[in-house]
Design a protein around this motif. Structure first.
Motif, PDB file in Angstrom:
ATOM      1  N   VAL A  75       0.728  -1.022   0.119  1.00 41.54           N
ATOM      2  CA  VAL A  75      -0.099   0.042   0.123  1.00 41.54           C
ATOM      3  C   VAL A  75       0.888   1.229  -0.089  1.00 41.54           C
ATOM      4  N   GLY A  76       0.791   1.970  -0.945  1.00 40.72           N
ATOM      5  CA  GLY A  76       1.694   3.075  -1.346  1.00 40.72           C
ATOM      6  C   GLY A  76       1.271   4.295  -0.340  1.00 40.72           C
ATOM      7  N   LEU A  77       2.073   4.984   0.508  1.00 42.41           N
ATOM      8  CA  LEU A  77       1.748   6.132   1.419  1.00 42.41           C
ATOM      9  C   LEU A  77       2.856   7.215   1.093  1.00 42.41           C
ATOM     10  N   PRO A  78       2.629   8.429   1.428  1.00 48.75           N
ATOM     11  CA  PRO A  78       3.459   9.541   1.223  1.00 48.75           C
ATOM     12  C   PRO A  78       4.419   9.232   2.139  1.00 48.75           C
ATOM     13  N   LYS A  79       6.004   9.692   1.824  1.00 52.65           N
ATOM     14  CA  LYS A  79       6.829   9.326   2.712  1.00 52.65           C
ATOM     15  C   LYS A  79       6.735  10.143   4.092  1.00 52.65           C
ATOM     16  N   ASP A  80       7.236   8.965   4.908  1.00 54.03           N
ATOM     17  CA  ASP A  80       6.957   9.496   6.324  1.00 54.03           C
ATOM     18  C   ASP A  80       5.731   9.532   6.834  1.00 54.03           C
ATOM     19  N   SER A  81       4.807   8.675   6.323  1.00 53.63           N
ATOM     20  CA  SER A  81       3.256   8.841   6.605  1.00 53.63           C
ATOM     21  C   SER A  81       3.230   8.552   7.988  1.00 53.63           C
ATOM     22  N   ASP A  82       2.287   9.152   8.834  1.00 53.64           N
ATOM     23  CA  ASP A  82       1.788   8.564  10.076  1.00 53.64           C
ATOM     24  C   ASP A  82       0.810   7.628  10.060  1.00 53.64           C
ATOM     25  N   ARG A  83       0.595   7.190   9.066  1.00 49.14           N
ATOM     26  CA  ARG A  83      -0.717   6.047   9.009  1.00 49.14           C
ATOM     27  C   ARG A  83      -0.105   4.686   8.695  1.00 49.14           C
ATOM     28  N   LEU A  84       1.406   4.445   8.455  1.00 48.10           N
ATOM     29  CA  LEU A  84       1.982   3.533   8.226  1.00 48.10           C
ATOM     30  C   LEU A  84       1.300   2.103   9.182  1.00 48.10           C
ATOM     31  N   GLU A  85       1.855   2.640  10.600  1.00 46.28           N
ATOM     32  CA  GLU A  85       1.622   1.366  11.375  1.00 46.28           C
ATOM     33  C   GLU A  85      -0.066   1.040  11.415  1.00 46.28           C
ATOM     34  N   ASP A  86      -0.873   2.125  11.091  1.00 49.06           N
ATOM     35  CA  ASP A  86      -2.353   1.511  11.427  1.00 49.06           C
ATOM     36  C   ASP A  86      -2.703   0.939   9.909  1.00 49.06           C
ATOM     37  N   VAL A  87      -1.891   1.246   8.969  1.00 46.03           N
ATOM     38  CA  VAL A  87      -2.515   0.430   7.639  1.00 46.03           C
ATOM     39  C   VAL A  87      -2.032  -1.165   7.810  1.00 46.03           C
ATOM     40  N   ASN A  88      -0.823  -1.193   8.388  1.00 45.18           N
ATOM     41  CA  ASN A  88      -0.253  -2.452   8.433  1.00 45.18           C
ATOM     42  C   ASN A  88      -1.115  -3.337   9.618  1.00 45.18           C
ATOM     43  N   ALA A  89      -1.553  -2.690  10.255  1.00 44.18           N
ATOM     44  CA  ALA A  89      -2.523  -3.388  11.395  1.00 44.18           C
ATOM     45  C   ALA A  89      -3.818  -3.660  10.940  1.00 44.18           C
ATOM     46  N   ALA A  90      -4.174  -2.678   9.885  1.00 44.24           N
ATOM     47  CA  ALA A  90      -5.525  -3.302   9.101  1.00 44.24           C
ATOM     48  C   ALA A  90      -5.304  -4.479   8.055  1.00 44.24           C
ATOM     49  N   ILE A  91      -4.172  -4.273   7.551  1.00 47.08           N
ATOM     50  CA  ILE A  91      -3.870  -5.613   6.621  1.00 47.08           C
ATOM     51  C   ILE A  91      -3.953  -6.896   7.431  1.00 47.08           C
ATOM     52  N   GLU A  92      -3.066  -6.960   8.661  1.00 49.14           N
ATOM     53  CA  GLU A  92      -2.991  -8.115   9.577  1.00 49.14           C
ATOM     54  C   GLU A  92      -4.307  -8.596  10.133  1.00 49.14           C
ATOM     55  N   GLN A  93      -5.140  -7.483  10.303  1.00 48.55           N
ATOM     56  CA  GLN A  93      -6.942  -7.917  10.792  1.00 48.55           C
ATOM     57  C   GLN A  93      -7.684  -8.425   9.653  1.00 48.55           C
ATOM     58  N   MET A  94      -7.409  -8.131   8.457  1.00 43.10           N
ATOM     59  CA  MET A  94      -7.899  -8.500   7.337  1.00 43.10           C
ATOM     60  C   MET A  94      -7.563  -9.880   7.141  1.00 43.10           C
ATOM     61  N   VAL A  95      -6.572 -10.352   7.370  1.00 44.09           N
ATOM     62  CA  VAL A  95      -5.866 -11.690   7.068  1.00 44.09           C
ATOM     63  C   VAL A  95      -6.491 -12.460   8.379  1.00 44.09           C
ATOM     64  N   GLU A  96      -6.603 -12.126   9.436  1.00 44.94           N
ATOM     65  CA  GLU A  96      -6.791 -12.828  10.745  1.00 44.94           C
ATOM     66  C   GLU A  96      -8.253 -13.263  10.505  1.00 44.94           C
TER      67      GLU A  96
END
Length: 277
Positions: A225-246
């Motif tokens: 998932v492409g995000l702007p450099k130094d995005s403050d959403r990075l961890e939240d998007v990773n958590a969302a992907i993990e939740q979608m898999v789980e």
């Protein structure tokens, strides 16, 4: 691969979410200024991944992933504005702030990571060839004698020139649909890109029995998932992907979008996984 089924409740949520997205989401004319929602870049011409139809409705695995992530970030489907993200323009769209994120078969590589941040990956594909049903590719070396087509700015075109077939005749067009027209008409021998994309085209009703995948697995493509450099959403998007898999939603989206093509998708990759030399 055997995919575990999502619960009936999860599947229903996905279905309702996508229906609302298709009816309420915006189009590609927005400028990224979406104060009450989120603007997400997707492909508009990739069946099975990101496709806009004649009624301005959106479908595909990337659309499902993007809708799920947006929901985990607190956005309803009708708060999503969809914007087309052609391969050559993805970094510019993020840099200019035209989109908040891009979920568009966006392969992670070192060059791109210097310009944007990547959450995920959320999918592992492999570069392959789509050829006419009566065309045979005996081995990788034979590709050097072929006329190939891919899209401008894609890693697939770069891989052809730098890695497995430097002597192949390569044509680059803005969209895969243009390559497909050349393949059908005989002007090119093969369309090369990720097998997930190729499977989507081959599965379309108007293309069934016309084309096939060469099944060569030429590279590993980790979609991020492409995000702007130094995005403050990075961890939240990773958590969302993990939740979608789980919770099984990822597996359900794979089955819904790729199942009709008989495409065997890899298991969901680990967050943080990257291609290796």
């Amino acid at each position: 691969m055997r995919l575990r089924k999502a619960s009936a409740f999860t599947a229903a949520v996905i279905t309702l979410s996508l229906a609302a997205t298709a009816c309420g989401g915006g189009d590609d004319e927005g400028d990224g200024d979406n104060a009450d929602g989120i603007t997400i870049g997707i492909k508009f011409d990739q069946p099975g991944l990101g496709l806009r139809d004649g009624n301005n409705e959106y479908s595909g695995f990337d659309v499902d992933v993007a809708t799920y992530i947006a929901g985990e970030l607190g956005y309803e489907p009708d708060q999503i504005t969809w914007r087309e993200a052609p391969s050559p323009d993805r970094e510019n769209l993020l840099r200019r702030g035209d989109v908040d994120m891009i979920v568009a078969t966006y392969s992670i590589n070192e060059e791109r990571e210097e310009q944007v941040d990547f959450a995920g990956p959320y999918f592992l594909a492999h570069q392959d060839l789509l050829v006419r049903a009566d065309y045979e590719v005996p081995d990788v070396e034979a590709i050097n004698d072929m006329t190939l087509c891919s899209v401008v700015g894609s890693t697939s075109a770069q891989n052809v020139q730098e890695d497995f077939a430097p002597n192949a005749r390569l044509q680059e067009f803005p969209t895969y649909s243009e390559c497909l027209n050349g393949l059908e008409g005989g002007a090119i021998d093969a369309l090369t890109t990720d097998d997930s994309i190729l499977a989507g085209y081959a599965a379309q009703e108007e293309h069934q029995d016309k084309f096939k995948l060469a099944e060569l697995d030429l590279s590993d493509e980790y979609y991020g998932v492409g995000l702007p450099k130094d995005s403050d959403r990075l961890e939240d998007v990773n958590a969302a992907i993990e939740q979608m898999v789980e919770d099984g939603s990822w597996a359900q989206a794979v089955e819904d979008n790729f199942g009709p093509a008989g495409y065997e998708a890899e298991d969901a990759p680990e967050i943080g996984a990257r291609p290796t030399d």
